[in-house]
Design a protein around this motif. Structure first.
Motif, PDB file in Angstrom:
ATOM      1  N   ARG A 188       0.866  -1.183   0.000  1.00 35.64           N
ATOM      2  CA  ARG A 188       0.000   0.000   0.000  1.00 35.64           C
ATOM      3  C   ARG A 188       0.902   1.232   0.000  1.00 35.64           C
ATOM      4  O   ARG A 188       1.739   1.396   0.894  1.00 35.64           O
ATOM      5  CB  ARG A 188      -0.920  -0.004   1.223  1.00 35.64           C
ATOM      6  CG  ARG A 188      -1.924  -1.160   1.230  1.00 35.64           C
ATOM      7  CD  ARG A 188      -2.883  -1.051   2.409  1.00 35.64           C
ATOM      8  NE  ARG A 188      -2.196  -1.202   3.677  1.00 35.64           N
ATOM      9  CZ  ARG A 188      -1.969  -2.356   4.297  1.00 35.64           C
ATOM     10  NH1 ARG A 188      -2.394  -3.492   3.740  1.00 35.64           N
ATOM     11  NH2 ARG A 188      -1.344  -2.398   5.448  1.00 35.64           N
ATOM     12  N   VAL A 189       0.711   2.090  -1.010  1.00 36.89           N
ATOM     13  CA  VAL A 189       1.605   3.221  -1.240  1.00 36.89           C
ATOM     14  C   VAL A 189       0.785   4.503  -1.317  1.00 36.89           C
ATOM     15  O   VAL A 189      -0.318   4.522  -1.873  1.00 36.89           O
ATOM     16  CB  VAL A 189       2.412   3.033  -2.549  1.00 36.89           C
ATOM     17  CG1 VAL A 189       3.351   4.212  -2.779  1.00 36.89           C
ATOM     18  CG2 VAL A 189       3.183   1.722  -2.517  1.00 36.89           C
ATOM     19  N   ALA A 190       1.321   5.575  -0.749  1.00 37.93           N
ATOM     20  CA  ALA A 190       0.699   6.893  -0.852  1.00 37.93           C
ATOM     21  C   ALA A 190       1.708   7.889  -1.390  1.00 37.93           C
ATOM     22  O   ALA A 190       2.906   7.826  -1.068  1.00 37.93           O
ATOM     23  CB  ALA A 190       0.173   7.363   0.503  1.00 37.93           C
ATOM     24  N   VAL A 191       1.227   8.800  -2.223  1.00 42.17           N
ATOM     25  CA  VAL A 191       2.022   9.917  -2.729  1.00 42.17           C
ATOM     26  C   VAL A 191       1.372  11.194  -2.220  1.00 42.17           C
ATOM     27  O   VAL A 191       0.175  11.421  -2.445  1.00 42.17           O
ATOM     28  CB  VAL A 191       2.086   9.925  -4.264  1.00 42.17           C
ATOM     29  CG1 VAL A 191       2.815  11.172  -4.766  1.00 42.17           C
ATOM     30  CG2 VAL A 191       2.764   8.662  -4.783  1.00 42.17           C
ATOM     31  N   VAL A 192       2.126  12.017  -1.528  1.00 38.66           N
ATOM     32  CA  VAL A 192       1.609  13.276  -0.993  1.00 38.66           C
ATOM     33  C   VAL A 192       2.046  14.406  -1.919  1.00 38.66           C
ATOM     34  O   VAL A 192       3.236  14.688  -2.054  1.00 38.66           O
ATOM     35  CB  VAL A 192       2.113  13.515   0.440  1.00 38.66           C
ATOM     36  CG1 VAL A 192       1.627  14.869   0.958  1.00 38.66           C
ATOM     37  CG2 VAL A 192       1.638  12.393   1.351  1.00 38.66           C
ATOM     38  N   GLY A 193       1.079  15.008  -2.578  1.00 39.42           N
ATOM     39  CA  GLY A 193       1.344  16.059  -3.553  1.00 39.42           C
ATOM     40  C   GLY A 193       1.168  15.539  -4.960  1.00 39.42           C
ATOM     41  O   GLY A 193       1.653  14.454  -5.302  1.00 39.42           O
ATOM     42  N   ALA A 194       0.454  16.310  -5.788  1.00 37.64           N
ATOM     43  CA  ALA A 194       0.218  15.909  -7.177  1.00 37.64           C
ATOM     44  C   ALA A 194       0.679  16.990  -8.140  1.00 37.64           C
ATOM     45  O   ALA A 194       0.032  17.281  -9.137  1.00 37.64           O
ATOM     46  CB  ALA A 194      -1.263  15.586  -7.394  1.00 37.64           C
ATOM     47  N   GLY A 195       1.825  17.591  -7.818  1.00 40.25           N
ATOM     48  CA  GLY A 195       2.484  18.466  -8.770  1.00 40.25           C
ATOM     49  C   GLY A 195       3.292  17.624  -9.741  1.00 40.25           C
ATOM     50  O   GLY A 195       3.034  16.418  -9.909  1.00 40.25           O
ATOM     51  N   THR A 196       4.289  18.222 -10.372  1.00 44.29           N
ATOM     52  CA  THR A 196       5.101  17.485 -11.337  1.00 44.29           C
ATOM     53  C   THR A 196       5.753  16.263 -10.709  1.00 44.29           C
ATOM     54  O   THR A 196       5.663  15.143 -11.234  1.00 44.29           O
ATOM     55  CB  THR A 196       6.183  18.401 -11.939  1.00 44.29           C
ATOM     56  OG1 THR A 196       5.540  19.475 -12.644  1.00 44.29           O
ATOM     57  CG2 THR A 196       7.072  17.639 -12.898  1.00 44.29           C
ATOM     58  N   LEU A 197       6.408  16.444  -9.553  1.00 46.87           N
ATOM     59  CA  LEU A 197       7.063  15.312  -8.898  1.00 46.87           C
ATOM     60  C   LEU A 197       6.054  14.238  -8.518  1.00 46.87           C
ATOM     61  O   LEU A 197       6.294  13.042  -8.724  1.00 46.87           O
ATOM     62  CB  LEU A 197       7.825  15.778  -7.665  1.00 46.87           C
ATOM     63  CG  LEU A 197       9.059  16.648  -7.882  1.00 46.87           C
ATOM     64  CD1 LEU A 197       9.670  17.037  -6.540  1.00 46.87           C
ATOM     65  CD2 LEU A 197      10.094  15.928  -8.727  1.00 46.87           C
TER      66      LEU A 197
END
Length: 357
Positions: A188-197
């Motif tokens: 289970r993975v989370a990415v915080v922030g949906a800008g370019t990176l």
């Protein structure tokens, strides 16, 4: 800095332009002050290549450089910015393989020495010889041409989309974060922030086939884009409480004042957190009690070593990474001031901004 053009002369065995052409470059003399100059086409020195720039991305670091908010140890005025770029090798200097001429390419930004202990261990982004980086302390790609050490090149396929390839520098930073996080299939993975990176991270992490891939960002449109790139859920920050302690791996990409601390709260006990965003003074600190009791593994990323660049270029060549949909604006060099003003203004409709010499 205005000078005579090369005038049909040969540089490294290649004719590089007529008398009236020369080479243009944006120069930031000091914070808030820039000019477009015409100069001689730079000649590659021994071990260097001359690149004709195809596209160069503008990121928040460039905006900070222009506004004078970048740490003084990480910029040297006057400077031609531009560390995210792609182009074609136009000429080579002494000791460089002439077969590189005509190759589409990108190149690492850090001018690592290759000799210190950290470089010898493969950690070129931690070179101890002193900080030097294209676009910050060395002339960058907001120009028609730039010269770079040939050893930093990562040649691309002949049919590579150079417009999209300009985003391989942030993709390499994300690849460094993914390497540090060590994702495994079914996690289970989370990415915080949906800008370019963040959106590039979603693309790379989706290739590991996670059981869940959630993205946290306050902008609904960015969440929708993350879903299109392979995320399984898009959450607003006020929904984080419902999934606190859930994720095996959390990749933070926003650099917002609260996101380092909130990313740690999203990770399960014994989970892994990688901080990729560039934080400013005053950012909220991570609770050391939570950190120790949860036995979190915490890593941070600044730039990318050579190995991460190789990962990003390989993923791009295989089609696992497609940065092109992130590009929303393109400007000529003459409109640099207008272009840089768009970056960091918070408009959700503004994605990656490119300069096209």
């Amino acid at each position: 800095m205005t000078g005579l053009a090369v005038g049909g002369a040969e540089v490294g065995g290649l004719e590089v332009g007529g008398l009236d052409e020369g080479s243009r470059a944006v120069v930031v003399d000091r914070p808030g002050s820039h000019r477009l100059v015409r100069r001689d086409v730079p000649a590659p020195g021994p071990g260097e290549v001359l690149v004709r720039v195809a596209a160069a991305g503008i990121c928040m670091s460039d905006r900070e450089l222009y506004d004078g908010r970048r740490d003084a140890g990480y910029v040297r005025y006057p400077v031609t910015p531009g560390h995210e770029w792609s182009g074609t090798v136009a000429a080579v200097g002494e000791g460089v393989d002439p077969a590189l001429v005509g190759r589409r390419t990108v190149a690492e930004g850090f001018r690592a020495c290759g000799r210190c202990e950290r470089c010898r261990c493969g950690e070129t982004s931690l070179c101890t010889a002193g900080y030097a980086e294209t676009g910050f302390t060395e002339p960058g790609a907001f120009a028609d041409h730039l010269t770079v050490p040939a050893q930093l090149l990562h040649p691309l396929d002949d049919a590579a989309d150079l417009r999209a390839a300009a985003l391989l520098e942030p993709a390499a930073v994300v690849a460094a974060a993914v390497r540090a996080g060590g994702p495994r299939p079914g996690e289970r993975v989370a990415v915080v922030g949906a800008g370019t990176l963040g959106l590039l991270a979603v693309q790379l992490l989706a290739a590991y086939r996670p059981a869940e891939l959630a993205v946290v960002d306050p902008r609904a449109a960015r969440g929708e884009q993350a879903l299109a790139f392979g995320a399984s859920a898009a959450l607003a920050p006020d929904e984080e409480g419902a999934v606190a302690g859930r994720f095996d791996l959390v990749v933070e990409t926003a650099g917002a004042p609260t996101t380092a601390a909130s990313s740690c709260l999203l990770a399960r006990r014994g989970g892994r957190v990688v901080l990729t965003g560039m934080f400013t003074p005053g950012a909220r600190g991570i609770d050391p009690v939570h950190l120790s009791l949860s036995q979190l593994e915490l890593r941070s990323v600044f730039g990318a070593p050579s190995s991460a660049w190789s990962d990003a270029v390989r993923a791009f060549g295989l089609g696992l990474l497609d940065p092109a949909p992130l590009i929303t604006h393109e400007f000529p060099l003459e409109r640099f001031g207008e272009a840089v003003a768009l970056v960091g203004e918070g408009d959700p409709a503004t994605g990656k901004v490119l300069l096209r010499p």
